[in-house]
Design a protein around this motif. Structure first.
Motif, PDB file in Angstrom:
ATOM      1  N   GLY A 162      -7.186  -6.847   9.253  1.00 26.90           N
ATOM      2  CA  GLY A 162      -7.833  -5.535   9.210  1.00 26.90           C
ATOM      3  C   GLY A 162      -6.893  -4.489   8.641  1.00 26.90           C
ATOM      4  O   GLY A 162      -5.710  -4.452   8.981  1.00 26.90           O
ATOM      5  N   ILE A 163      -7.424  -3.640   7.776  1.00 26.09           N
ATOM      6  CA  ILE A 163      -6.643  -2.579   7.147  1.00 26.09           C
ATOM      7  C   ILE A 163      -7.385  -1.266   7.334  1.00 26.09           C
ATOM      8  O   ILE A 163      -8.561  -1.158   6.985  1.00 26.09           O
ATOM      9  N   THR A 164      -6.701  -0.300   7.920  1.00 25.07           N
ATOM     10  CA  THR A 164      -7.282   1.033   8.136  1.00 25.07           C
ATOM     11  C   THR A 164      -6.387   2.062   7.465  1.00 25.07           C
ATOM     12  O   THR A 164      -5.200   2.170   7.788  1.00 25.07           O
ATOM     13  N   PHE A 165      -6.951   2.790   6.511  1.00 24.02           N
ATOM     14  CA  PHE A 165      -6.196   3.866   5.878  1.00 24.02           C
ATOM     15  C   PHE A 165      -6.005   4.980   6.890  1.00 24.02           C
ATOM     16  O   PHE A 165      -6.933   5.369   7.594  1.00 24.02           O
ATOM     17  N   LEU A 166      -4.804   5.519   6.975  1.00 22.96           N
ATOM     18  CA  LEU A 166      -4.505   6.572   7.941  1.00 22.96           C
ATOM     19  C   LEU A 166      -4.985   7.940   7.474  1.00 22.96           C
ATOM     20  O   LEU A 166      -5.138   8.848   8.270  1.00 22.96           O
ATOM     21  N   LEU A 225       0.831  -1.206   0.000  1.00 20.67           N
ATOM     22  CA  LEU A 225       0.000   0.000   0.000  1.00 20.67           C
ATOM     23  C   LEU A 225       0.866   1.258   0.000  1.00 20.67           C
ATOM     24  O   LEU A 225       0.538   2.247  -0.660  1.00 20.67           O
ATOM     25  N   GLU A 226       1.975   1.225   0.724  1.00 21.25           N
ATOM     26  CA  GLU A 226       2.884   2.377   0.725  1.00 21.25           C
ATOM     27  C   GLU A 226       3.467   2.621  -0.656  1.00 21.25           C
ATOM     28  O   GLU A 226       3.715   3.759  -1.037  1.00 21.25           O
ATOM     29  N   MET A 227       3.654   1.541  -1.426  1.00 22.32           N
ATOM     30  CA  MET A 227       4.184   1.688  -2.778  1.00 22.32           C
ATOM     31  C   MET A 227       3.222   2.449  -3.689  1.00 22.32           C
ATOM     32  O   MET A 227       3.649   3.015  -4.694  1.00 22.32           O
TER      33      MET A 227
END
Length: 167
Positions: free
Chosen positions: A151-155, A126-128
């Protein structure tokens, strides 16, 4: 497991090698938290080749992760997005190939997150594509849950824009 020629597939080789890596880290680190942190920092994806001009940025993230799981582990997770704000979702694995050769965690390693490498890989991928996210296990089959759920939470809220990524 082997293919028709008696050779081990790349997925099986990765799963077996991964088990040896976790076992070695458990020997090197006394605390499960240290092993978990080490696994989380290991990012295996070095390049992302993706061109999804017809999808929104968030949809591309789902697709990217599903494709990556299929390519590297041979499974496609389902996506659950129950967040009203749209910044949280879960990847659900009915089968987790990383634990194919693991029966259970030893009692003295009860807080070990054996598959924590996946969190680091997802966060790195995701950072890429310039998405900062928190990634963690919500359910784990090795700890008695029915499925493996990450679980994935966008900051920060992703912009609804088109994304083209090349190397």
């Amino acid at each position: 497991h082997s293919n028709a020629c008696g050779r081990t597939s790349s997925r099986e080789l990765f799963v077996l090698t991964y088990g040896a890596l976790v076992a070695q880290l458990c020997k090197e680190y006394e605390k499960d938290e240290d092993v978990n942190a080490c696994l989380d920092r290991m990012v295996l994806l070095s390049k992302v080749h993706l061109w999804f001009a017809r999808n929104t940025f968030t949809q591309q993230s789902f697709i990217l992760l599903q494709v990556a799981f299929k390519m590297y582990l041979g499974v496609t997770p389902s996506v659950s997005c129950n967040s009203v704000t749209g910044n949280e979702f879960s990847l659900i694995l009915d089968k987790n190939p990383l634990v194919d050769f693991v029966e259970e965690l030893p009692a003295e390693r009860a807080s070990l997150c054996y598959c924590n490498l996946l969190c680091g890989v997802i966060r790195g991928a995701l950072e890429m594509v310039h998405l900062a996210a928190e990634v963690s296990f919500l359910q784990d089959r090795l700890k008695g849950d029915a499925v493996t759920e990450i679980g994935i939470t966008f900051l920060r809220k992703p912009e609804d824009r088109r994304l083209v990524i090349t190397t």
